[in-house]
Design an enzyme around this catalytic site. Structure first.
Site, PDB file in Angstrom:
ATOM      1  N   HIS A 282       0.831  -1.211   0.000  1.00  0.00           N
ATOM      2  CA  HIS A 282       0.000   0.000   0.000  1.00  0.00           C
ATOM      3  C   HIS A 282       0.871   1.270   0.000  1.00  0.00           C
ATOM      4  CE1 HIS A 282      -3.685   2.306   1.147  1.00  0.00           C
ATOM      5  NE2 HIS A 282      -2.768   3.122   1.640  1.00  0.00           N
ATOM      6  N   GLU A 283       1.764   1.358   0.971  1.00  0.00           N
ATOM      7  CA  GLU A 283       2.614   2.548   1.061  1.00  0.00           C
ATOM      8  C   GLU A 283       3.551   2.624  -0.141  1.00  0.00           C
ATOM      9  OE1 GLU A 283       1.610   4.696   3.029  1.00  0.00           O
ATOM     10  OE2 GLU A 283       0.401   3.417   4.334  1.00  0.00           O
ATOM     11  N   HIS A 286       1.813   4.466  -2.827  1.00  0.00           N
ATOM     12  CA  HIS A 286       1.904   5.921  -2.617  1.00  0.00           C
ATOM     13  C   HIS A 286       3.288   6.429  -3.032  1.00  0.00           C
ATOM     14  CE1 HIS A 286      -1.874   6.717  -0.608  1.00  0.00           C
ATOM     15  NE2 HIS A 286      -1.655   5.847   0.354  1.00  0.00           N
ATOM     16  N   GLU A 313      -4.718   7.644  -3.114  1.00  0.00           N
ATOM     17  CA  GLU A 313      -5.225   6.409  -2.537  1.00  0.00           C
ATOM     18  C   GLU A 313      -5.601   5.408  -3.635  1.00  0.00           C
ATOM     19  OE1 GLU A 313      -4.716   6.184   0.534  1.00  0.00           O
ATOM     20  OE2 GLU A 313      -5.822   4.387   1.134  1.00  0.00           O
TER      21      GLU A 313
HETATM   22 ZN    ZN Z   1      -3.066   5.228   1.789  1.00  0.00          ZN
END
Ligand code: ZN
Length: 517
Positions: A282-283, A286, A313
């Site tokens: 997830h990170e 980003h 996101e």
């Molecule tokens: Zn996030």
């Protein structure tokens, strides 16, 4: 004409200079914040809050300088033409749009408000952490009341046509309104509840959960190995370790401290091994957006970042859920996972792994929610925030109303406020209007993924051979490299040919879960 052009050029050059200064101050703030979240001793918090609020005040001052107003006027910026003169390049118009928005907004907010808000948010974090640890909402309530009052004040100062929540939403997702979110969320809520209903067996347990054994994920996984495995995936995703690093912290997050310094923080050694893997992916999503947006001529500018939180996101969620939890991803990575953790996975098949990481079970904590029920956690927060800002809900009543809504939406009641109303950090840091961007990001992710499949063919086929680089390249070419030059709705339309359309997300969930279970 030539004279006009040269005055436009001059004004644009000057705005770029001012932006470079502001970008530096913002980077310094990001470094102070990184240190705050990863290393700061407890007693250092108040001084750090003062340092950050001093810098915020300085940035506020710089953005609202009369010179910025004059430049924006010279560049032709107005409510109708926020990007200014059409003779400017798209990059220049992006910067004008960004500054017109900030200038207009910040000019309205008095410095007293800016300092107070920044200070309350910085101090709120420690108060919230203690309240959560002691499971005592009343410790946090005064601080939260202050934060809500400051947000209400902000909404009044900035002004709104339809809903007092609109200006707060707009802060995190420019251009987004309650009207749109209400429409999109009500569709999403119905679709999620119907799917959950379909996945629920006659005995009340969710499809797969009763016969699904995911206990292997809860065995002991050494932290160091978890990090190594996470770094391996990050490298395959295209995370550049010469332009970034991955560290450990209490809460996972990603940040950029400079054009070539993108950092992610993860927690390792959580109860479930899946939690560190998926927060890394997830990170990482980003981070790729930040790395991609600060290449070429956007590095060192406020345009060199993700264009909005929801678009950001969409990147992290697409990597985490649509790619990272896919069967094809694990066909490639499961043998590697087994090499890292032979004891923990001895009797676990690929099928077991795929089902375990896609288990659907409405639960208490948003960050651990499965991707089907996740949206309901966001709807709950969105409804509460709207009511708080409208004055329909008192802060002291929050814990009780939280629990009622949990029961209504997810069918469970938190046994404690620590696992209920106190679970998220956002309010303590002043952020009201932020939560909707998480679910909007899910919706955008599914819409972008469909566009990627139109261009590349089956994305699964790439994941299957561990070719994450081709996926990253597509995201870079369509989204990352434009940074904040276009608004998120413009960018979404450029890439997918459509406005935000929640049906892609529903289709994705329905197809995936009817195949899985
Ligand atoms: Zn996030």
């Amino acid at each position: 004409m030539t004279q006009k052009k040269s005055s436009l050029e001059k004004a644009s050059e000057r705005l770029k200079e001012i932006d470079r200064d502001i970008f530096l101050f913002e980077s310094i703030t990001a470094l102070l914040d990184w240190d705050h979240q990863t290393a700061l001793p407890k007693q250092g918090v108040n001084a750090r809050a003062d340092q950050i609020s001093q810098l915020s005040a300085l940035v506020h001052q710089k953005v609202t300088e009369p010179e910025v107003g004059r430049l924006l006027e010279d560049l032709g910026a107005s409510e109708e033409l926020p990007g200014g003169s059409e003779e400017l390049s798209s990059r220049e118009r992006g910067l004008v749009r960004l500054y017109f928005r900030e200038y207009t907004k910040q000019k309205k907010l008095p410095e007293r408000w800016v300092r107070e808000f920044s200070n309350s948010s910085a101090k709120g974090h420690a108060v919230w952490a203690e309240a959560r640890q002691k499971d005592d909402f009343s410790l946090f309530a005064p601080s939260l009341k202050r934060i809500i009052a400051l947000n209400c004040e902000k909404s009044t100062i900035l002004g709104f046509e339809k809903h007092p929540y609109d200006p707060l939403l707009d802060e995190y997702e420019p251009g987004m309104t309650v009207q749109t979110v209400d429409r999109v969320f009500s569709r999403m809520k119905g679709d999620i509840l119907r799917l959950l209903d379909r996945l629920k067996g006659p005995d009340g347990s969710y499809t797969g959960t009763s016969k699904l054994d995911d206990s292997f994920l809860y065995l002991k996984y050494p932290k160091g190995k978890q990090k190594q495995f996470g770094d391996l995936i990050l490298r395959d995703m295209g995370f550049d370790f010469e332009r970034g690093l991955a560290a450990e912290s209490a809460h996972p997050f990603a940040t950029k401290l400079g054009p070539n310094d993108v950092r992610i923080a993860n927690r390792y050694g959580e109860v479930s091994a899946a939690s560190s893997i998926f927060s890394t992916i997830h990170e990482g999503g980003h981070a790729l957006y930040e790395m991609g947006s600060s290449q070429e001529d956007l590095g060192g500018s406020s345009l060199g970042t993700g264009t909005s939180l929801a678009m950001h996101e969409s990147q992290s969620r697409m990597w985490e859920n649509m790619i990272g939890r896919s069967r094809s991803f694990w066909e490639y990575y499961y043998p590697k996972f087994q090499e890292f953790f032979p004891d923990q996975t001895r009797d676990v098949s690929l099928d077991d792994m795929v089902l375990a990481v896609n288990k659907v079970q409405p639960s208490l904590i948003r960050v651990n929610a499965d991707e089907v029920s996740y949206g309901l956690h966001i709807i709950l927060r969105y409804e509460l925030e709207k009511a708080l800002i409208q004055g329909d809900l008192k802060t002291d009543d929050l814990p009780a109303v939280w629990n009622e809504k949990m029961k209504a939406l997810l069918g469970i009641v938190p046994p404690s406020d620590a696992d209920g109303v106190l679970q998220d950090v956002h309010w303590s840091e002043g952020m009201i209007g932020y939560f909707p961007t998480y679910a909007l990001g899910n919706l955008m992710a599914a819409q972008l993924y469909a566009a990627m499949e139109r261009d590349l063919g089956s994305v699964d086929a790439y994941a299957l051979r561990g070719d994450l680089e081709s996926i990253r390249s597509w995201l870079y070419a369509g989204i990352h490299k434009y940074g904040a030059v276009y608004t998120s709705s413009e960018l979404l339309k450029r890439v997918t040919g459509e406005e935000l359309n929640p049906s892609y997300f529903t289709d994705y969930l329905n197809t995936k879960y009817s195949t899985l279970f």
